[in-house]
Design a protein around this motif. Structure first.
Motif, mmCIF file in Angstrom:
data_model
loop_
_atom_site.group_PDB
_atom_site.id
_atom_site.type_symbol
_atom_site.label_atom_id
_atom_site.label_comp_id
_atom_site.label_asym_id
_atom_site.label_seq_id
_atom_site.Cartn_x
_atom_site.Cartn_y
_atom_site.Cartn_z
ATOM 1 N N UNK A 50 0.857 -1.183 0.000
ATOM 2 C CA UNK A 50 0.000 0.000 0.000
ATOM 3 C C UNK A 50 0.891 1.231 0.000
ATOM 4 N N UNK A 51 0.695 2.088 -0.976
ATOM 5 C CA UNK A 51 1.384 3.373 -1.047
ATOM 6 C C UNK A 51 0.384 4.446 -0.642
ATOM 7 N N UNK A 52 0.701 5.189 0.409
ATOM 8 C CA UNK A 52 -0.163 6.290 0.853
ATOM 9 C C UNK A 52 0.616 7.575 0.649
ATOM 10 N N UNK A 53 0.047 8.482 -0.147
ATOM 11 C CA UNK A 53 0.761 9.712 -0.493
ATOM 12 C C UNK A 53 -0.011 10.961 -0.088
ATOM 13 N N UNK A 54 0.763 11.994 0.142
ATOM 14 C CA UNK A 54 0.285 13.371 0.201
ATOM 15 C C UNK A 54 1.111 14.103 -0.841
ATOM 16 N N UNK A 55 0.748 15.325 -1.139
ATOM 17 C CA UNK A 55 1.466 16.039 -2.176
ATOM 18 C C UNK A 55 2.924 16.269 -1.785
ATOM 19 N N UNK A 56 3.176 16.595 -0.517
ATOM 20 C CA UNK A 56 4.564 16.750 -0.071
ATOM 21 C C UNK A 56 4.837 15.791 1.085
#
Length: 167
Positions: A50-56
């Motif tokens: 699972x890849x969990x991202x925010x913009x930064x």
């Protein structure tokens, strides 16, 4: 593992075989709680990444990583994870949850997010901050695990219909 009771609005995350999910709602709509609980539960299946991202990454370190840690404490699974940097690996299955920013101070880091080995689910938190459809498409094309369902879960607060995600 305890966990939260999944609200009926979010049950398709578990029951649907679709690739794309769009979760929107205001504060206190259970979006963050649900996705972190879902990610931790998914890690109990073999071959899940699972890849969990925010913009930064700075925003990830201040928000989604502490939220995930809080959720695994609440659902009783904290001791089932080994942390190494921004990666949490389920010690029982080897499945993992990786946190990343899309953009670094030096610019886009999408080269680091292409051809990610073992990623089956990509969760984009605060999707309204994500403005580049091309970058989205590049990462989307990289989510192609062969053993499990592949999911893209876009999570955001309500925003304008001009955002590319509404196209």
């Amino acid at each position: 593992m305890g966990g939260i009771k999944i609200h009926k609005a979010y049950k398709p995350l578990i029951t649907s075989k679709k690739r794309y999910f769009f979760l929107t709602g205001g504060r206190a709509s259970l979006k963050s709680t649900t996705i972190h609980d879902f990610a931790s539960r998914l890690s109990y299946q073999q071959n899940q990444g699972v890849l969990i991202t925010r913009y930064t990454m700075a925003s990830a370190e201040k928000s989604i990583i502490p939220e995930f840690e809080n959720q695994i404490r609440l659902n009783g699974s904290y001791l089932d994870f080994k942390k190494a940097g921004n990666r949490y690996t389920n010690i029982h299955t080897g499945s993992f949850i990786l946190f990343s920013g899309i953009k670094t101070n030096a610019g886009d880091q999408t080269a680091n997010l292409k051809s990610l080995a073992g990623i089956t689910t990509w969760i984009i938190d605060e999707g309204e901050d994500f403005k580049d459809e091309g970058v989205f498409d590049d990462i989307d094309d990289s989510i192609r695990g062969v053993w499990n369902q592949n999911r893209i879960i876009w999570v955001q607060n309500p925003t304008t219909k001009e955002h590319f995600i509404f196209k």
